[in-house]
Design a protein around this motif. Structure first.
Motif, PDB file in Angstrom:
ATOM      1  N   ASN A  62       0.653  -1.239  -0.022  1.00 39.81           N
ATOM      2  CA  ASN A  62       0.079   0.009  -0.068  1.00 39.81           C
ATOM      3  C   ASN A  62       0.695   1.200  -0.091  1.00 39.81           C
ATOM      4  OD1 ASN A  62      -2.411   1.441  -0.121  1.00 39.81           O
ATOM      5  ND2 ASN A  62      -2.361   1.513   2.306  1.00 39.81           N
ATOM      6  N   ASP A  63       1.593   1.422   0.850  1.00 39.16           N
ATOM      7  CA  ASP A  63       2.341   2.653   1.122  1.00 39.16           C
ATOM      8  C   ASP A  63       3.553   2.914   0.103  1.00 39.16           C
ATOM      9  OD1 ASP A  63       0.909   3.032   3.416  1.00 39.16           O
ATOM     10  OD2 ASP A  63       2.444   2.296   4.648  1.00 39.16           O
ATOM     11  N   TYR A  64       4.202   1.815  -0.459  1.00 39.15           N
ATOM     12  CA  TYR A  64       5.181   2.242  -1.443  1.00 39.15           C
ATOM     13  C   TYR A  64       4.911   1.667  -2.840  1.00 39.15           C
ATOM     14  CZ  TYR A  64       7.797   2.114   2.920  1.00 39.15           C
ATOM     15  OH  TYR A  64       8.337   2.858   4.175  1.00 39.15           O
ATOM     16  N   TYR A  65       4.043   0.439  -2.905  1.00 30.04           N
ATOM     17  CA  TYR A  65       3.916   0.305  -4.483  1.00 30.04           C
ATOM     18  C   TYR A  65       2.529  -0.264  -4.532  1.00 30.04           C
ATOM     19  CZ  TYR A  65       9.119  -0.479  -3.925  1.00 30.04           C
ATOM     20  OH  TYR A  65      10.319  -0.085  -3.616  1.00 30.04           O
ATOM     21  N   PRO A  66       1.761   0.902  -4.746  1.00 30.99           N
ATOM     22  CA  PRO A  66       0.289   0.427  -4.776  1.00 30.99           C
ATOM     23  C   PRO A  66      -0.014   0.049  -6.070  1.00 30.99           C
ATOM     24  CG  PRO A  66       0.728   3.049  -5.070  1.00 30.99           C
ATOM     25  CD  PRO A  66       2.127   2.107  -4.952  1.00 30.99           C
ATOM     26  N   ASN A  67       0.439  -1.124  -6.606  1.00 34.49           N
ATOM     27  CA  ASN A  67       0.122  -1.789  -7.729  1.00 34.49           C
ATOM     28  C   ASN A  67      -1.407  -2.343  -7.690  1.00 34.49           C
ATOM     29  OD1 ASN A  67       2.043  -1.695  -9.489  1.00 34.49           O
ATOM     30  ND2 ASN A  67       3.450  -2.698  -8.139  1.00 34.49           N
ATOM     31  N   SER A  68      -1.818  -2.630  -8.785  1.00 35.46           N
ATOM     32  CA  SER A  68      -3.199  -3.164  -8.910  1.00 35.46           C
ATOM     33  C   SER A  68      -3.391  -4.188 -10.048  1.00 35.46           C
ATOM     34  CB  SER A  68      -4.214  -2.026  -9.410  1.00 35.46           C
ATOM     35  OG  SER A  68      -3.665  -1.425 -10.501  1.00 35.46           O
ATOM     36  N   PRO A  69      -4.131  -4.997 -10.323  1.00 37.81           N
ATOM     37  CA  PRO A  69      -4.257  -6.106 -11.340  1.00 37.81           C
ATOM     38  C   PRO A  69      -4.156  -4.915 -12.973  1.00 37.81           C
ATOM     39  CG  PRO A  69      -6.063  -6.363  -9.958  1.00 37.81           C
ATOM     40  CD  PRO A  69      -5.289  -5.302  -9.530  1.00 37.81           C
ATOM     41  N   GLU A  70      -4.442  -3.730 -12.713  1.00 41.14           N
ATOM     42  CA  GLU A  70      -4.225  -2.681 -14.192  1.00 41.14           C
ATOM     43  C   GLU A  70      -2.950  -2.715 -14.359  1.00 41.14           C
ATOM     44  OE1 GLU A  70      -6.825  -2.173 -11.625  1.00 41.14           O
ATOM     45  OE2 GLU A  70      -8.118  -3.292 -12.914  1.00 41.14           O
ATOM     46  N   SER A  71      -2.230  -1.992 -13.239  1.00 45.17           N
ATOM     47  CA  SER A  71      -0.763  -1.506 -13.421  1.00 45.17           C
ATOM     48  C   SER A  71      -0.003  -2.909 -13.904  1.00 45.17           C
ATOM     49  CB  SER A  71      -0.368  -0.678 -12.117  1.00 45.17           C
ATOM     50  OG  SER A  71      -0.075  -1.783 -11.017  1.00 45.17           O
ATOM     51  N   ILE A  72      -0.405  -3.847 -13.244  1.00 47.12           N
ATOM     52  CA  ILE A  72       0.489  -5.126 -13.305  1.00 47.12           C
ATOM     53  C   ILE A  72       0.274  -5.658 -14.878  1.00 47.12           C
ATOM     54  CG2 ILE A  72       1.006  -7.675 -12.664  1.00 47.12           C
ATOM     55  CD1 ILE A  72       0.449  -6.520  -9.698  1.00 47.12           C
ATOM     56  N   GLY A  73      -0.998  -5.843 -15.088  1.00 48.43           N
ATOM     57  CA  GLY A  73      -1.409  -6.270 -16.562  1.00 48.43           C
ATOM     58  C   GLY A  73      -0.936  -5.449 -17.661  1.00 48.43           C
ATOM     59  N   ASN A  74      -0.855  -4.036 -17.369  1.00 48.79           N
ATOM     60  CA  ASN A  74      -0.154  -3.179 -18.360  1.00 48.79           C
ATOM     61  C   ASN A  74       1.445  -3.399 -18.410  1.00 48.79           C
ATOM     62  OD1 ASN A  74      -0.877  -0.997 -19.923  1.00 48.79           O
ATOM     63  ND2 ASN A  74      -0.146   0.615 -18.503  1.00 48.79           N
ATOM     64  N   ALA A  75       2.182  -3.353 -17.208  1.00 46.46           N
ATOM     65  CA  ALA A  75       3.661  -3.820 -17.480  1.00 46.46           C
ATOM     66  C   ALA A  75       3.749  -5.115 -18.075  1.00 46.46           C
ATOM     67  CB  ALA A  75       4.277  -3.823 -15.972  1.00 46.46           C
ATOM     68  N   LEU A  76       2.778  -6.033 -17.811  1.00 46.30           N
ATOM     69  CA  LEU A  76       3.073  -7.421 -18.490  1.00 46.30           C
ATOM     70  C   LEU A  76       2.786  -7.248 -20.024  1.00 46.30           C
ATOM     71  CD1 LEU A  76       3.415 -10.676 -18.325  1.00 46.30           C
ATOM     72  CD2 LEU A  76       0.761 -10.731 -18.112  1.00 46.30           C
ATOM     73  N   ARG A  77       2.017  -6.413 -20.608  1.00 47.89           N
ATOM     74  CA  ARG A  77       1.683  -6.440 -21.982  1.00 47.89           C
ATOM     75  C   ARG A  77       2.745  -5.567 -22.524  1.00 47.89           C
ATOM     76  NH1 ARG A  77      -0.189  -2.105 -24.191  1.00 47.89           N
ATOM     77  NH2 ARG A  77      -0.876  -1.083 -22.329  1.00 47.89           N
ATOM     78  N   ILE A  78       3.253  -4.525 -21.951  1.00 46.30           N
ATOM     79  CA  ILE A  78       4.524  -3.850 -22.367  1.00 46.30           C
ATOM     80  C   ILE A  78       5.479  -4.820 -22.653  1.00 46.30           C
ATOM     81  CG2 ILE A  78       5.963  -2.014 -21.981  1.00 46.30           C
ATOM     82  CD1 ILE A  78       3.847  -0.654 -20.448  1.00 46.30           C
ATOM     83  N   LEU A  79       5.821  -5.359 -21.749  1.00 46.44           N
ATOM     84  CA  LEU A  79       6.973  -6.573 -21.756  1.00 46.44           C
ATOM     85  C   LEU A  79       6.817  -7.481 -22.788  1.00 46.44           C
ATOM     86  CD1 LEU A  79       9.567  -7.556 -20.701  1.00 46.44           C
ATOM     87  CD2 LEU A  79       8.794  -8.780 -18.594  1.00 46.44           C
ATOM     88  N   ARG A  80       5.666  -8.130 -22.748  1.00 45.14           N
ATOM     89  CA  ARG A  80       5.377  -9.333 -23.701  1.00 45.14           C
ATOM     90  C   ARG A  80       5.451  -8.480 -25.192  1.00 45.14           C
ATOM     91  NH1 ARG A  80      -0.090 -11.892 -21.265  1.00 45.14           N
ATOM     92  NH2 ARG A  80       1.079 -13.804 -20.130  1.00 45.14           N
ATOM     93  N   GLU A  81       4.904  -7.356 -25.416  1.00 45.23           N
ATOM     94  CA  GLU A  81       5.140  -6.807 -26.666  1.00 45.23           C
ATOM     95  C   GLU A  81       6.752  -6.807 -27.294  1.00 45.23           C
ATOM     96  OE1 GLU A  81       0.976  -4.156 -26.673  1.00 45.23           O
ATOM     97  OE2 GLU A  81       2.907  -3.047 -26.688  1.00 45.23           O
ATOM     98  N   GLU A  82       7.496  -6.227 -26.326  1.00 44.86           N
ATOM     99  CA  GLU A  82       8.833  -6.068 -26.467  1.00 44.86           C
ATOM    100  C   GLU A  82       9.558  -7.385 -26.746  1.00 44.86           C
ATOM    101  OE1 GLU A  82      10.484  -3.325 -27.201  1.00 44.86           O
ATOM    102  OE2 GLU A  82      12.537  -4.181 -27.338  1.00 44.86           O
ATOM    103  N   LEU A  83       9.098  -8.318 -25.922  1.00 50.00           N
ATOM    104  CA  LEU A  83       9.596 -10.040 -26.301  1.00 50.00           C
ATOM    105  C   LEU A  83       9.250 -10.113 -27.783  1.00 50.00           C
ATOM    106  CD1 LEU A  83       8.960 -11.189 -22.844  1.00 50.00           C
ATOM    107  CD2 LEU A  83      11.264 -10.929 -23.879  1.00 50.00           C
TER     108      LEU A  83
END
Ligand SMILES: [Fe+2]
Length: 248
Positions: A62-83
């Protein structure tokens, strides 16, 4: 001739086709890979060890890395695209999370579905200073929702250390699985943590292994780990169980 030096084995030789279920390789969303380039470099480092399947587990804290399924899904999509652009077709990545068991976590699980490693297994961690005061309540609520908690790096929580391992036994009795960090075996986090890591292995209390890789130096250290025959015999079944349980 008698030798004082018993044979040692490179652990990396056993990690071919391993599935890493705990790492911070998604770009730019926690204290792991800072950007896409760093993610790719880490993945290439893993490849040199023969590892090309990943469940990425960014912190949700919560205090440091307030990630969510959206932010994680987004980062995963960006990485998969680059791969894809780089034609690294042998890499397979899924994403879950490493949830900090804080007050916000309890509220979160009441509100939404959690990201799971597979089926209903949820990777959880706690502060290195103290266990959450409502740990029992959190574990109870997880199980009420049919989640199976997988405790990340149990060996790193000094407040659980004891000769009898009774606090670990209590956690297992309450339905927690344990995921050991491979680097704990060589004292990367300190001697006490190494000792408890080996004891938990000897007592067959470790269910899964993970690398918890945040940066390249973790992989460099991983590739140089040598272990004794006895340690190898303790670790091989855990490597197999990890591959078996998270196969994809
Ligand atoms: Fe982690």
């Amino acid at each position: 001739m008698f030798s004082f030096f018993s044979k040692k084995y490179f652990l990396k030789d056993q990690l071919e086709d391993f599935i890493d279920i705990h790492n911070h390789i998604l770009p730019g969303i926690d204290d792991g890979a800072a950007n896409l380039q760093a993610s790719i470099e880490l993945i290439e480092g893993f490849n040199r060890l023969g590892i090309n399947k990943f469940i990425a587990t960014p912190h949700i804290m919560n205090d440091y890395y307030p990630n969510s399924p959206e932010s994680i899904g987004n980062a995963l999509r960006i990485l998969r695209e680059e791969l894809n652009v780089q034609r690294k077709k042998n890499i397979q990545i899924k994403a879950a999370a490493e949830y900090m068991m804080d007050q916000a976590f309890l509220e979160l699980m009441m509100k939404e579905d959690l990201l799971t490693l597979t089926d209903n297994k949820v990777l959880v961690e706690m502060s290195y200073f103290q266990a959450p005061i409502n740990l029992n309540e959190i574990l109870f609520q997880l199980q009420t929702r049919r989640y199976l908690p997988v405790l990340a790096h149990p060996e790193r929580y000094a407040f659980f250390h004891s000769k009898s391992l009774n606090k670990y036994k209590a956690l297992k009795n309450r339905g927690c699985s344990f995921q050991l960090n491979i680097l704990s075996l060589v004292g990367h986090y300190g001697k006490n943590i190494q000792e408890i890591a080996l004891r938990l292995l000897e007592e067959e209390m470790i269910d899964f292994l993970g690398t918890d890789t945040h940066q390249m130096r973790h992989l460099e250290k991983l590739s140089s780990i040598k272990i004794s025959k006895k340690q190898l015999q303790l670790i091989l079944p855990v490597i197999d169980k990890t591959k078996e349980s998270f196969r994809f």
